[in-house]
Design a protein around this motif. Structure first.
Motif, PDB file in Angstrom:
ATOM      1  N   THR A 611     -45.617  20.577  -5.682  1.00  8.09           N
ATOM      2  CA  THR A 611     -44.301  20.876  -5.110  1.00  8.09           C
ATOM      3  C   THR A 611     -43.890  19.855  -4.062  1.00  8.09           C
ATOM      4  O   THR A 611     -42.717  19.527  -3.948  1.00  8.09           O
ATOM      5  N   HIS A 678     -34.645  23.080  -7.153  1.00  8.60           N
ATOM      6  CA  HIS A 678     -34.568  22.201  -5.984  1.00  8.60           C
ATOM      7  C   HIS A 678     -35.727  21.212  -6.092  1.00  8.60           C
ATOM      8  O   HIS A 678     -36.768  21.550  -6.674  1.00  8.60           O
ATOM      9  N   SER A 694     -39.382  20.285  -1.004  1.00  8.34           N
ATOM     10  CA  SER A 694     -40.315  20.977  -1.889  1.00  8.34           C
ATOM     11  C   SER A 694     -39.619  21.458  -3.156  1.00  8.34           C
ATOM     12  O   SER A 694     -38.452  21.871  -3.143  1.00  8.34           O
ATOM     13  N   VAL A 696     -38.648  23.993  -5.996  1.00 11.37           N
ATOM     14  CA  VAL A 696     -38.460  25.432  -6.172  1.00 11.37           C
ATOM     15  C   VAL A 696     -38.308  25.663  -7.666  1.00 11.37           C
ATOM     16  O   VAL A 696     -37.431  25.075  -8.309  1.00 11.37           O
ATOM     17  N   ARG A 698     -38.225  28.355 -11.096  1.00  7.33           N
ATOM     18  CA  ARG A 698     -38.033  29.698 -11.661  1.00  7.33           C
ATOM     19  C   ARG A 698     -38.605  29.693 -13.076  1.00  7.33           C
ATOM     20  O   ARG A 698     -38.152  28.937 -13.935  1.00  7.33           O
ATOM     21  N   LEU A 707     -40.307  33.507  -9.238  1.00  5.46           N
ATOM     22  CA  LEU A 707     -39.697  32.491  -8.395  1.00  5.46           C
ATOM     23  C   LEU A 707     -40.769  31.921  -7.481  1.00  5.46           C
ATOM     24  O   LEU A 707     -41.363  32.641  -6.671  1.00  5.46           O
ATOM     25  N   THR A 709     -41.357  29.267  -4.569  1.00  2.00           N
ATOM     26  CA  THR A 709     -40.540  28.549  -3.597  1.00  2.00           C
ATOM     27  C   THR A 709     -41.295  27.472  -2.843  1.00  2.00           C
ATOM     28  O   THR A 709     -40.707  26.825  -1.963  1.00  2.00           O
ATOM     29  N   ALA A 712     -40.466  25.735   0.826  1.00  2.00           N
ATOM     30  CA  ALA A 712     -39.044  25.641   1.156  1.00  2.00           C
ATOM     31  C   ALA A 712     -38.720  26.538   2.339  1.00  2.00           C
ATOM     32  O   ALA A 712     -39.198  27.667   2.450  1.00  2.00           O
ATOM     33  N   THR A 716     -33.219  25.073   2.604  1.00  2.00           N
ATOM     34  CA  THR A 716     -33.254  25.086   1.144  1.00  2.00           C
ATOM     35  C   THR A 716     -32.794  26.432   0.604  1.00  2.00           C
ATOM     36  O   THR A 716     -32.071  26.497  -0.404  1.00  2.00           O
ATOM     37  N   GLU A 717     -33.167  27.503   1.269  1.00  2.00           N
ATOM     38  CA  GLU A 717     -32.779  28.832   0.784  1.00  2.00           C
ATOM     39  C   GLU A 717     -31.264  29.007   0.829  1.00  2.00           C
ATOM     40  O   GLU A 717     -30.689  29.659  -0.054  1.00  2.00           O
ATOM     41  N   GLY A 733     -42.258  31.826   0.418  1.00  3.80           N
ATOM     42  CA  GLY A 733     -42.223  30.438   0.831  1.00  3.80           C
ATOM     43  C   GLY A 733     -43.009  30.164   2.095  1.00  3.80           C
ATOM     44  O   GLY A 733     -43.071  30.983   3.022  1.00  3.80           O
TER      45      GLY A 733
END
Length: 820
Positions: A611, A678, A694, A696, A698, A707, A709, A712, A716-717, A733
């Motif tokens: 990541t 991301h 990083s 992300v 899915r 998911l 993350t 992040a 990022t969120e 995350g």
């Protein structure tokens, strides 16, 4: 049983230690062992028939097994005042640092083969008497292995620590992490590990001379240091000479600190690492040299054997009583004592006696790879019938004996190497046939170096050192040649106990000893065939992991890091991150991630995705890439640190493709799809912080989604909230940090289950209380690797299966560490 009672009693004691149920109490095994042993001995005294003697032997063997279980349960539950029990009860307190009061149990040993960038250090074993926290102190007992900074250059030798010195030190203390031990590990008898930040936090005062035992051990320590110094000085300054000096110190006194990680790894891959262990060969050669020297000086045979006994005891003390040296010394001492009494000793019985002595003193040695490998190789060598074809020449008989011994030792230790180190080395047979005799000559030359130094001075010792250097260089040339041939060494999944038991039984039936060896040739032939089948299955790099029905997501327990294994219904595997440590000094790929995957039957992965570049996510990537050979390695784009990382990974996994992932990319798998959410496109500028760069991901399969993350954070969120689709499973995350997993992210993803990957009592306070409160307010079930261990989640269309490695107890009340 009647012919070799010590061997069978030792084997029963070992089985009792290994098979003792973890939930059983020590109080139940004591009376059972007394009843079984008493009944067996009484029946032996009163028995008149063969059936009664057989029953008595079985009762005695069962009694020794119960004794082994009793010893294992007592060792597994240390008393409340032990340093291990106190560190387990108050891990945060010991992690922050406590004062240790005690005595030096083993003098400092410099660590020379440290990872690049790590400060020089030395190891010190302390026998702890009290633990101090603030103004409170408490009695304690146990040994702690401390890593302390070395003394400043030019410090006087008189100020160095010696065995028995009183010491007070402030250190961060933790319990050893369970897992495969590194070869040559020095954790025998040590209950906890400690780190001293500065030499100023250590204060010592020399103790009085003490009794005869302490004075003797101090002289032994001084002699050991002098012998190591002579070996170090005898060799030149060139890299080959330094390597030869390190090997010589390992051969004579078991000091492996001078070998670098690449050299140790080369010996392991070629199956020659055992040549550096002080074992029965070293003790036998030393005893033979001493007895032969005494005989040459004119002493009679019995006097020569008697003179060798104290020297063997001294050699045991010089090697710090390692299990292989203890076994060999006990066998050699009893053998020489039997020669003094005119009795012919049975070597298998002596092996059983040595095993009983070691296990009775330290039951935990039964789980040690060194103990198991040493005894398995010894029993295999003793099982070979002596003699041979009398019509053959002496040289041919010796060559056949060498080949048979090497093959028998390899056959006996191969399943243990696969069990503990997940390694199969077909090239070990030719490597040992070539390098074994050379290393034997090198050991004789090492003894010659010490003898010539004492008799004629350093100049004469340097001549023998040059010859020893050539022998060591030849051994490493053999290791490089064998390791460079494809297929001569490879990894395999951990074998099951059924295969291990079948392998051992068929090998034991195929290698009988004594006059009965030719009594049933047909049965022996079938035993050899059965053993060959078991050996073929053991050597095959099979993948035993079953396919999931849905999307299986396994969060490995890698401490303060991330490693997530994704498995699709179509049989594809994808590993997201490879663990590591925040400092980057701990290779989690080799020590944690690899063994965890092999234990679960995973022999290969299709893709490795990292990541971001933090060490707790990518630190183990190189070892994982080499051990599991992914077809593709992927990471986020726009981060310059990936350029050199891609080159290092490509060197460890030749043939793997490197791919940079950006938002909108998809990885289509059989039965699942991975969508990259991301980081943004390649034209976007990189984020200021690596965590905001990083990946992300899915992952969806059969209507269910997970998911992931990474690390992040809130920035990022906020980018993901508008376009995020629901996901049943959420990887929280940044290990549960306060700045991640916001309410808006939870509302958009609507997860039902959240998993946090973090280490027990980590120094960052993860998972944060605010993050846990947000998850609880959203009605999400929370699991974490620090409390539940490994977490396995299988996402099916209509329901979710969850399995955890351990079930944590309800939140215990906070127990204050009181005074004593």
């Amino acid at each position: 049983m009647r012919s070799r009672p010590l061997l069978w009693c030792s084997f029963s004691f070992l089985l009792g230690i290994l098979l003792a149920p973890a939930e059983s109490s020590a109080g139940a095994w004591g009376p059972l062992s007394a009843v079984l042993l008493g009944g067996g001995l009484a029946l032996t005294a009163a028995a008149r028939g063969k059936a009664a003697l057989t029953l008595a032997a079985l009762l005695v063997a069962a009694g020794y097994g119960a004794c082994g279980a009793l010893a294992a349960r007592c060792a597994a539950r240390p008393p409340a005042w032990s340093i291990a029990a106190q560190a387990a009860l108050q891990p945060a307190l010991f992690r922050d640092g406590v004062g240790l009061l005690g005595r030096v149990a083993s003098p400092p040993r410099p660590l020379r083969s440290l990872p690049s960038g790590e400060e020089p250090a030395e190891e010190l074993v302390v026998e702890v008497h009290r633990v101090v926290a603030g103004r409170r102190s408490r009695p304690a007992a146990g040994r702690v292995l401390l890593r302390v900074p070395p003394p400043p250059r030019g410090a006087p030798e008189a100020g160095r620590l010696r065995r028995g010195d009183r010491i007070r030190v402030f250190a961060r203390v933790r319990l050893p992490r369970p897992g495969p031990a590194a070869p040559g590990s020095s954790l025998g008898g040590v209950e906890a590990l400690g780190q001293v930040k500065s030499r100023r936090l250590l204060a010592a005062s020399p103790a009085r001379e003490g009794g005869p035992a302490r004075r003797l051990m101090r002289r032994v320590d001084a002699l050991r240091a002098e012998l190591l110094r002579r070996l170090d000085v005898s060799f030149g300054p060139s890299p080959r000479a330094r390597r030869a000096a390190a090997v010589s110190q390992a051969l004579l006194l078991g000091e492996r600190g001078g070998l670098g990680p690449e050299e140790s790894r080369l010996l392991q891959e070629s199956g020659l690492a055992h040549l550096l262990a002080v074992s029965g060969f070293n003790v036998a050669v030393l005893a033979w040299v001493v007895v032969a020297g005494m005989r040459a000086a004119g002493l009679p045979p019995r006097a020569a054997c008697a003179a060798a006994l104290p020297l063997l005891a001294l050699y045991l003390l010089l090697n710090r009583e390692e299990s292989s040296v203890v076994r060999a010394t006990i066998m050699a001492a009893v053998f020489l004592a039997s020669r003094l009494g005119g009795v012919r000793a049975d070597l298998l019985n002596l092996t059983g006696l040595a095993g009983l002595a070691i296990l009775a003193r330290s039951p935990g040695e039964a789980h040690s790879p060194g103990f198991q490998l040493s005894f398995a190789a010894t029993l295999a060598l003793l099982a070979i019938p002596a003699g041979g074809d009398p019509r053959a020449s002496r040289l041919r008989r010796q060559a056949r004996g060498l080949a048979a011994g090497t093959l028998a030792a390899m056959a006996a230790t191969a399943p243990l190497a696969a069990l503990h180190f997940n390694r199969v080395c077909p090239g070990a047979l030719p490597a040992n046939l070539l390098a074994g005799p050379i290393m034997s000559v090198a050991f004789l030359l090492v003894l010659g170096i010490e003898g010539l130094w004492a008799a004629a001075g350093p100049a004469a010792a340097a001549v023998a050192a040059q010859a020893a250097e050539r022998c060591v260089t030849a051994c490493f040339a053999v290791a490089e040649m064998v390791a460079s041939i494809p297929g001569m060494t490879y990894r395999r999944v951990t074998p099951g106990w059924v295969l291990m038991a079948a392998y051992g039984l068929t090998l034991a039936c195929a290698l009988p000893r004594g006059r009965r060896s030719g009594a049933a040739p047909l049965a022996r032939r079938w035993a050899w065939i059965a053993w060959g089948c078991c050996a073929a299955v053991l050597a095959a790099p099979l993948d035993t992991r079953r396919r999931p029905e849905g999307l299986r997501v396994t969060f490995l327990d890698v401490g303060q890091g991330d490693a997530v294994l994704l498995e699709t219904p179509g049989g594809e595997r994808l590993l997201v991150d490879a663990g590591g440590s925040p400092s980057g000094h701990h290779d989690a790929g080799e020590r944690i991630v690899g063994p965890a995957l092999w234990d679960r039957g995973v022999a290969s992965i299709d893709r490795l995705i990292l990541t971001h570049s933090d060490a707790d996510h990518a630190g183990g990537a190189a070892a994982v890439a080499e051990g599991f050979r992914p077809k593709e390695i992927a990471g986020p784009s726009g981060w310059p640190a990936w350029r050199p990382a891609a080159g290092r990974l490509a060197a460890r996994a030749p043939g793997a493709r490197w791919r940079e992932l950006v938002k909108g990319d998809r990885i289509c798998l059989r039965g699942a799809c991975v969508e990259v959410l991301h980081p943004p496109g390649r034209s976007a500028p990189p984020a200021a912080r690596p965590n905001e760069q990083s990946l992300v991901l899915r992952v969806s399969s059969g209507g269910a989604a997970a998911l992931l993350t990474g690390d992040a954070g809130s920035a990022t969120e906020r980018e993901l909230e508008a376009t995020l689709l629901p996901a049943r499973l959420l990887k929280v995350g940044h290990h549960g940090s306060r700045t991640a997993t916001s309410e808006r992210l939870l509302a958009a993803a609507a997860p039902r289950l959240a998993v946090i990957s973090c280490g027990q009592n980590n120094p960052f306070g993860h998972p944060h209380r605010e993050t846990l409160q947000r998850l609880q307010a959203a009605g999400v079930r929370i699991l974490s690797t620090d409390r539940h261990g490994e977490v396995e989640v299988e996402l099916l269309p209509r329901h979710t299966r969850v399995r955890t490695a351990r079930r944590p107890a309800a939140a215990p009340p906070i127990r204050r560490w009181g005074g004593g």
